[in-house]
Design an enzyme around this catalytic site. Structure first.
Site, PDB file in Angstrom:
ATOM      1  N   HIS A  57       1.282   3.853   1.943  1.00 54.87           N
ATOM      2  CA  HIS A  57       1.827   4.565   3.112  1.00 54.87           C
ATOM      3  C   HIS A  57       3.350   4.630   3.024  1.00 54.87           C
ATOM      4  O   HIS A  57       4.001   3.673   2.599  1.00 54.87           O
ATOM      5  CB  HIS A  57       1.391   3.881   4.414  1.00 54.87           C
ATOM      6  CG  HIS A  57      -0.010   4.228   4.818  1.00 54.87           C
ATOM      7  ND1 HIS A  57      -0.779   3.414   5.620  1.00 54.87           N
ATOM      8  CD2 HIS A  57      -0.784   5.312   4.515  1.00 54.87           C
ATOM      9  CE1 HIS A  57      -1.976   3.983   5.811  1.00 54.87           C
ATOM     10  NE2 HIS A  57      -1.996   5.121   5.142  1.00 54.87           N
ATOM     11  N   HIS A  89       0.851  -1.200   0.000  1.00 51.65           N
ATOM     12  CA  HIS A  89       0.000   0.000   0.000  1.00 51.65           C
ATOM     13  C   HIS A  89       0.876   1.236   0.000  1.00 51.65           C
ATOM     14  O   HIS A  89       2.095   1.152   0.110  1.00 51.65           O
ATOM     15  CB  HIS A  89      -1.002  -0.029   1.158  1.00 51.65           C
ATOM     16  CG  HIS A  89      -0.398   0.029   2.533  1.00 51.65           C
ATOM     17  ND1 HIS A  89       0.456  -0.934   3.016  1.00 51.65           N
ATOM     18  CD2 HIS A  89      -0.534   0.942   3.529  1.00 51.65           C
ATOM     19  CE1 HIS A  89       0.800  -0.626   4.263  1.00 51.65           C
ATOM     20  NE2 HIS A  89       0.221   0.503   4.586  1.00 51.65           N
ATOM     21  N   ASP A 130       5.815   4.412   5.031  1.00 51.94           N
ATOM     22  CA  ASP A 130       6.714   3.446   5.699  1.00 51.94           C
ATOM     23  C   ASP A 130       6.857   2.155   4.892  1.00 51.94           C
ATOM     24  O   ASP A 130       7.655   1.282   5.249  1.00 51.94           O
ATOM     25  CB  ASP A 130       6.273   3.155   7.140  1.00 51.94           C
ATOM     26  CG  ASP A 130       4.853   2.626   7.262  1.00 51.94           C
ATOM     27  OD1 ASP A 130       3.972   3.100   6.528  1.00 51.94           O
ATOM     28  OD2 ASP A 130       4.623   1.739   8.112  1.00 51.94           O
ATOM     29  N   ASP A 134      -0.486  -3.905   5.653  1.00 48.07           N
ATOM     30  CA  ASP A 134      -1.125  -3.490   6.905  1.00 48.07           C
ATOM     31  C   ASP A 134      -2.621  -3.762   6.812  1.00 48.07           C
ATOM     32  O   ASP A 134      -3.241  -3.522   5.780  1.00 48.07           O
ATOM     33  CB  ASP A 134      -0.926  -1.986   7.124  1.00 48.07           C
ATOM     34  CG  ASP A 134       0.517  -1.628   7.444  1.00 48.07           C
ATOM     35  OD1 ASP A 134       1.353  -2.544   7.489  1.00 48.07           O
ATOM     36  OD2 ASP A 134       0.789  -0.430   7.634  1.00 48.07           O
TER      37      ASP A 134
END
Ligand SMILES: [Zn+2]
Ligand SMILES: [Zn+2]
Length: 307
Positions: free
Chosen positions: A65, A63, A67, A211
């Site tokens: 994000h 995804h 991080d 996540d």
């Protein structure tokens, strides 16, 4: 084969843990590495290992994000200078990954000297590469987050030498024919090769989650997996709090592994609130509470062999 963790922290890097990145080394099946997520500084982490960027063949982003993503432009650029020249690389990720990479490379005037294919995935996508089936499922994380389930090919059963010798077929080049072909003709007689081979060994199932908080697609990814790499941002404390942040609690991961009959669970994406000594202590608590749950909590550079 082995799985090498290059970053195991959630959200922010810590002194002990970098942001997300996990490598699958496919040797001896394939002489290449596949990478799952590319948090910032992933290329610095790779420098500490034996991984050669030229052998990095596929990158899967779960995804968007940061991080999981912010190390990717630097990694792709450096690959041009570190053995990647003319060696194709395929990048899989959510909608937006193509624009992100193309824009970053364009604005920084970076040029790659190898073919880069970018594949934007969607829920229930299936790919087949080098006899490995890759199944993609959407998770639940506030923004689109995907898991990737790899189903490796079955390997042929070994030759049954005793049985061959009973037929008067002694070791020699003819054994190669019994490995390679369906029928073998030897001294005027035709043999069915599979009668002289042990049963095929089923291919491993390895599954890599982005996540997520609990959701039904998780079961499709985890079912009967030999190895599951799954986040557990929260290793203790308030179970429902983790869901408010669209993440998993250790109790969710235990439940998923148990109902899906996962053989080994490798936990990453650990909250930066936990230092390594906390993780060690919490592992003992989890082990005591769930003696049948076969798991390890990953740390950076942890390497797990898969037979
Ligand atoms: Zn994350
Ligand atoms: Zn995230």
């Amino acid at each position: 084969m082995e799985i090498i963790f290059l970053g195991t922290s959630a959200g922010l890097p810590t002194k002990e843990r970098n942001t997300q990145a996990t490598v699958l080394s496919l040797e001896p099946l394939l002489n290449e590495f596949w990478l799952f997520d590319a948090g910032e500084a992933v290329q610095h982490q790779i420098l500490q290992t034996r991984i050669k960027l030229g052998k990095l063949r596929r990158v899967f982003i779960t995804h968007m994000h940061g991080d999981h993503l912010f190390g990717l432009p630097g990694l792709l650029s450096s690959r041009s200078f570190q053995g990647g020249e003319n060696k194709p690389l395929t990048l899989y990720g959510p909608a937006g990954i193509k624009a992100f990479i193309e824009t970053t490379l364009k604005l920084s005037e970076s040029r790659l000297n190898y073919p880069l294919e970018i594949v934007e995935v969607e829920d229930a996508a299936v790919f087949k590469e080098d006899d490995i089936t890759i199944k993609v499922h959407l998770l639940a994380h506030g923004i689109p987050s995907y898991g990737y389930r790899l189903e490796l090919p079955a390997s042929q059963g070994r030759l049954l030498q005793d049985k061959l010798e009973k037929e008067g077929i002694m070791p020699g080049p003819i054994y190669r024919d019994f490995k390679m072909h369906d029928t073998v003709e030897y001294e005027g007689k035709v043999y069915r090769a599979q009668d002289y081979r042990a049963e095929a060994v089923p291919g491993k199932i390895l599954t890599f989650f982005g996540d997520t908080m609990p959701n039904s697609n998780e079961d499709l990814l985890a079912e009967q997996a030999d190895v599951m790499v799954h986040e557990s941002t929260y290793l203790e404390g308030d179970h429902l709090l983790s869901h408010q942040y669209h993440h998993s609690h250790i109790a969710d991961v235990v439940s998923l592994a148990e109902r899906s009959q996962v053989k080994l669970t490798l936990i990453n994406h650990v909250s930066n609130r936990y230092h390594q000594q906390d993780v060690t202590a919490l592992s003992e608590v989890i082990r005591a509470e769930h003696p049948d749950f076969n798991f390890r909590i990953a740390h950076d550079f942890m390497t797990v062999k898969i037979d």
